[in-house]
Design a protein around this motif. Structure first.
Motif, PDB file in Angstrom:
ATOM      1  N   GLY A  27       1.407  -2.249   5.150  1.00 48.95           N
ATOM      2  CA  GLY A  27       1.163  -0.195   5.007  1.00 48.95           C
ATOM      3  C   GLY A  27       1.685   0.253   6.819  1.00 48.95           C
ATOM      4  O   GLY A  27       2.601  -0.595   7.541  1.00 48.95           O
ATOM      5  N   ARG A  28       0.907   0.899   7.117  1.00 50.66           N
ATOM      6  CA  ARG A  28       1.554   1.733   8.380  1.00 50.66           C
ATOM      7  C   ARG A  28      -0.138   1.528   8.997  1.00 50.66           C
ATOM      8  O   ARG A  28      -0.476   1.464  10.236  1.00 50.66           O
ATOM      9  CB  ARG A  28       1.433   3.137   8.228  1.00 50.66           C
ATOM     10  CG  ARG A  28       2.390   3.562   8.097  1.00 50.66           C
ATOM     11  CD  ARG A  28       3.613   2.459   8.502  1.00 50.66           C
ATOM     12  NE  ARG A  28       5.371   3.402   7.293  1.00 50.66           N
ATOM     13  CZ  ARG A  28       5.206   3.094   6.044  1.00 50.66           C
ATOM     14  NH1 ARG A  28       5.162   2.004   5.995  1.00 50.66           N
ATOM     15  NH2 ARG A  28       6.890   3.997   5.877  1.00 50.66           N
ATOM     16  N   ASP A  29      -1.995   0.981   7.943  1.00 51.20           N
ATOM     17  CA  ASP A  29      -2.520   1.225   8.720  1.00 51.20           C
ATOM     18  C   ASP A  29      -3.903  -0.029   8.913  1.00 51.20           C
ATOM     19  O   ASP A  29      -4.384   0.107   8.491  1.00 51.20           O
ATOM     20  CB  ASP A  29      -3.332   2.312   8.894  1.00 51.20           C
ATOM     21  CG  ASP A  29      -3.797   2.953   7.148  1.00 51.20           C
ATOM     22  OD1 ASP A  29      -2.781   1.746   5.649  1.00 51.20           O
ATOM     23  OD2 ASP A  29      -4.094   3.629   6.434  1.00 51.20           O
ATOM     24  N   GLN A  30      -2.742  -1.193   7.765  1.00 52.18           N
ATOM     25  CA  GLN A  30      -3.524  -1.622   6.966  1.00 52.18           C
ATOM     26  C   GLN A  30      -4.894  -2.828   8.324  1.00 52.18           C
ATOM     27  O   GLN A  30      -5.265  -2.900   8.219  1.00 52.18           O
ATOM     28  CB  GLN A  30      -3.173  -3.448   6.585  1.00 52.18           C
ATOM     29  CG  GLN A  30      -2.082  -2.303   4.980  1.00 52.18           C
ATOM     30  CD  GLN A  30      -3.221  -1.196   5.055  1.00 52.18           C
ATOM     31  OE1 GLN A  30      -3.704  -2.561   3.657  1.00 52.18           O
ATOM     32  NE2 GLN A  30      -3.099  -0.142   4.187  1.00 52.18           N
ATOM     33  N   ALA A  69       0.567  11.546   2.518  1.00 49.05           N
ATOM     34  CA  ALA A  69      -0.183  10.461   2.935  1.00 49.05           C
ATOM     35  C   ALA A  69      -0.486  10.780   4.139  1.00 49.05           C
ATOM     36  O   ALA A  69      -1.870   9.941   4.669  1.00 49.05           O
ATOM     37  CB  ALA A  69       0.870   9.094   3.598  1.00 49.05           C
ATOM     38  N   ARG A  71      10.416   5.654  -6.494  1.00 51.71           N
ATOM     39  CA  ARG A  71      10.795   5.447  -5.517  1.00 51.71           C
ATOM     40  C   ARG A  71      12.405   6.567  -5.801  1.00 51.71           C
ATOM     41  O   ARG A  71      12.844   6.435  -4.744  1.00 51.71           O
ATOM     42  CB  ARG A  71      11.562   4.183  -5.092  1.00 51.71           C
ATOM     43  CG  ARG A  71      10.902   2.728  -5.778  1.00 51.71           C
ATOM     44  CD  ARG A  71      10.687   1.424  -3.896  1.00 51.71           C
ATOM     45  NE  ARG A  71       9.595   0.523  -4.163  1.00 51.71           N
ATOM     46  CZ  ARG A  71       8.673   0.829  -3.518  1.00 51.71           C
ATOM     47  NH1 ARG A  71       8.735   1.486  -2.143  1.00 51.71           N
ATOM     48  NH2 ARG A  71       7.173   0.059  -3.520  1.00 51.71           N
ATOM     49  N   ARG A  89      10.517  11.300   9.126  1.00 55.01           N
ATOM     50  CA  ARG A  89       9.279  10.258   8.398  1.00 55.01           C
ATOM     51  C   ARG A  89       7.702   9.306   9.521  1.00 55.01           C
ATOM     52  O   ARG A  89       7.319   9.709   9.483  1.00 55.01           O
ATOM     53  CB  ARG A  89       9.491   9.036   7.811  1.00 55.01           C
ATOM     54  CG  ARG A  89       9.801  10.084   5.921  1.00 55.01           C
ATOM     55  CD  ARG A  89      10.211   9.116   5.565  1.00 55.01           C
ATOM     56  NE  ARG A  89       9.350   7.671   4.742  1.00 55.01           N
ATOM     57  CZ  ARG A  89       9.679   7.062   3.976  1.00 55.01           C
ATOM     58  NH1 ARG A  89      10.594   7.203   3.198  1.00 55.01           N
ATOM     59  NH2 ARG A  89       9.052   5.946   3.767  1.00 55.01           N
ATOM     60  N   ASP A 123       4.601  10.095  10.057  1.00 53.24           N
ATOM     61  CA  ASP A 123       3.845   9.616  10.160  1.00 53.24           C
ATOM     62  C   ASP A 123       2.473   9.010  11.548  1.00 53.24           C
ATOM     63  O   ASP A 123       1.259   7.908  11.186  1.00 53.24           O
ATOM     64  CB  ASP A 123       4.017   7.864   9.981  1.00 53.24           C
ATOM     65  CG  ASP A 123       4.981   7.935   8.501  1.00 53.24           C
ATOM     66  OD1 ASP A 123       4.634   9.388   7.365  1.00 53.24           O
ATOM     67  OD2 ASP A 123       5.529   7.310   7.647  1.00 53.24           O
ATOM     68  N   VAL A 149       6.151  12.071   0.717  1.00 51.74           N
ATOM     69  CA  VAL A 149       5.550  10.988   0.816  1.00 51.74           C
ATOM     70  C   VAL A 149       4.874  10.949   1.929  1.00 51.74           C
ATOM     71  O   VAL A 149       2.884  11.265   1.732  1.00 51.74           O
ATOM     72  CB  VAL A 149       5.593   9.655   0.003  1.00 51.74           C
ATOM     73  CG1 VAL A 149       6.409   9.172   0.803  1.00 51.74           C
ATOM     74  CG2 VAL A 149       4.579   8.859   0.505  1.00 51.74           C
ATOM     75  N   THR A 195       0.477  -1.639  -0.038  1.00 53.40           N
ATOM     76  CA  THR A 195      -0.003   0.211   0.054  1.00 53.40           C
ATOM     77  C   THR A 195       1.261   1.482  -0.203  1.00 53.40           C
ATOM     78  O   THR A 195       0.189   2.037  -0.415  1.00 53.40           O
ATOM     79  CB  THR A 195      -1.118  -0.204   1.432  1.00 53.40           C
ATOM     80  OG1 THR A 195       0.314   0.230   2.607  1.00 53.40           O
ATOM     81  CG2 THR A 195      -1.707  -1.727   1.111  1.00 53.40           C
ATOM     82  N   GLY A 196       1.968   1.297   0.707  1.00 54.78           N
ATOM     83  CA  GLY A 196       3.005   2.590   0.063  1.00 54.78           C
ATOM     84  C   GLY A 196       3.190   2.695  -1.658  1.00 54.78           C
ATOM     85  O   GLY A 196       3.127   3.812  -0.979  1.00 54.78           O
ATOM     86  N   ARG A 253      -6.385   9.893   2.306  1.00 54.90           N
ATOM     87  CA  ARG A 253      -6.456   8.331   3.135  1.00 54.90           C
ATOM     88  C   ARG A 253      -7.864   7.415   2.228  1.00 54.90           C
ATOM     89  O   ARG A 253      -7.815   6.847   2.188  1.00 54.90           O
ATOM     90  CB  ARG A 253      -6.009   8.672   3.810  1.00 54.90           C
ATOM     91  CG  ARG A 253      -4.883   8.952   4.958  1.00 54.90           C
ATOM     92  CD  ARG A 253      -3.905   9.030   5.519  1.00 54.90           C
ATOM     93  NE  ARG A 253      -3.781   7.126   5.555  1.00 54.90           N
ATOM     94  CZ  ARG A 253      -3.205   7.175   5.989  1.00 54.90           C
ATOM     95  NH1 ARG A 253      -2.182   7.609   5.681  1.00 54.90           N
ATOM     96  NH2 ARG A 253      -2.524   6.248   6.055  1.00 54.90           N
TER      97      ARG A 253
HETATM   98  O1   DC Z   1       6.114   2.045   3.530  1.00 54.36           O
HETATM   99  P1   DC Z   1       6.734   2.721   1.972  1.00 54.36           P
HETATM  100  O2   DC Z   1       7.957   3.601   2.869  1.00 54.36           O
HETATM  101  O3   DC Z   1       6.753   3.182   0.718  1.00 54.36           O
HETATM  102  O4   DC Z   1       5.606   3.990   2.781  1.00 54.36           O
HETATM  103  C1   DC Z   1       5.580   5.234   1.855  1.00 54.36           C
HETATM  104  C2   DC Z   1       4.813   6.415   2.697  1.00 54.36           C
HETATM  105  O5   DC Z   1       3.761   6.395   3.030  1.00 54.36           O
HETATM  106  C3   DC Z   1       5.203   6.703   4.123  1.00 54.36           C
HETATM  107  O6   DC Z   1       5.610   8.150   4.820  1.00 54.36           O
HETATM  108  C4   DC Z   1       4.348   6.081   5.138  1.00 54.36           C
HETATM  109  C5   DC Z   1       2.458   5.982   3.809  1.00 54.36           C
HETATM  110  N1   DC Z   1       2.142   5.175   4.425  1.00 54.36           N
HETATM  111  C6   DC Z   1       0.785   4.874   5.302  1.00 54.36           C
HETATM  112  O7   DC Z   1       0.782   6.429   5.242  1.00 54.36           O
HETATM  113  N2   DC Z   1       0.179   4.362   4.813  1.00 54.36           N
HETATM  114  C7   DC Z   1       0.058   3.179   3.577  1.00 54.36           C
HETATM  115  N3   DC Z   1      -0.595   2.190   4.636  1.00 54.36           N
HETATM  116  C8   DC Z   1       1.079   2.900   3.703  1.00 54.36           C
HETATM  117  C9   DC Z   1       2.181   3.525   3.738  1.00 54.36           C
END
Ligand code: DC
Length: 234
Positions: A132-135, A105, A93, A183, A187, A101, A37-38, A111
């Protein structure tokens, strides 16, 4: 793993914990699809830069992202991300995208769109490892297994620096650590979908572990959980 069992596994955690590598390998081992999801947030950041959309124009960005119809080519491994039906994975990337990013995000409207899109993807790919971060906290609160990966920031900075050096870049590890901390801060403190550890997740500190060690442990947890689920008839 029964091949007809719908199962969502989530992997969340900060940058540099090795999430992408372990998510992808775990998905392979278990015969599941893998969602990065990133990559979707990175694609949105690339769109903002390349279409010269001002950062404060959230509505314009979301319209452009909706128009781009971000989706994955699932025949590739890992699946490649496309915008306007063209691959965008070579772009997401790049340094300028990585630099912006986290701010992208943090945009609530974006979102909301991404969460919905990820849930639609899961409906089409019901056997999924999603990273990801919020899955586990927001997108798939009912996931069968949730992992939260973490590691010491200095270890994460070193891993990222090693990776960039392998790609032939010059790296200043101190500024890398500084950027990772910044970051993490963005986040974890944003209002929508902040990086948090869901209470029902399995925490894994990857600081002193090999990639294989992390994946072995995750596979063991998943297989145990699946046996229990099947045993209980859920
Ligand atoms: O995992 P990554 O470095 O590719 O993620 C890129 C950015 O996206 C990072 O700042 C976190 C954000 N992100 C997010 O907020 N929610 C997600 N589900 C995935 C990534």
């Amino acid at each position: 793993m029964p091949t007809d069992l719908p199962i969502i596994i989530t992997i969340d955690g900060p940058a540099g914990t090795g999430k992408s590598t372990v998510a992808r390998t775990l998905a392979h081992r278990l015969g599941l699809d893998f969602l990065d999801t990133g990559a979707m947030y990175r694609a949105a950041a690339a769109i903002l830069i390349d279409k010269e959309i001002p950062l404060e124009e959230a509505g314009e960005l979301v319209s452009a992202v909706i128009g781009a119809d971000l989706h994955f080519d699932w025949t590739a491994d890992p699946p490649t991300i496309l915008a306007w039906d063209a691959p965008i994975d070579h772009r997401i990337r790049d340094e300028d995208v990585t630099a912006i990013v986290s701010q992208i995000a943090a945009i609530g409207e974006l979102r909301t769109h991404m969460v919905r899109k990820q849930q639609i993807i899961a409906a089409q790919h019901p056997r999924l490892v999603s990273e990801g971060r919020d899955q586990g906290s927001v997108v798939f609160p009912d996931a069968a297994v949730k992992f939260f990966l973490d590691a010491d920031p200095a270890v994460r900075a070193r891993r990222r620096a090693d990776q960039l050096r392998l790609e032939g870049h010059d790296v200043d590890e101190a500024s890398m650590l500084e950027r990772i901390r910044r970051r993490d801060e963005i986040d974890s403190t944003r209002a929508d979908g902040p990086l948090i550890r869901p209470e029902d997740s399995v925490p894994i500190d990857t600081s002193g572990l090999s990639v294989k060690g992390v994946i072995d442990e995750m596979e063991r947890v998943v297989r145990e959980r699946v046996s229990a689920l099947i045993g209980s008839g859920e």
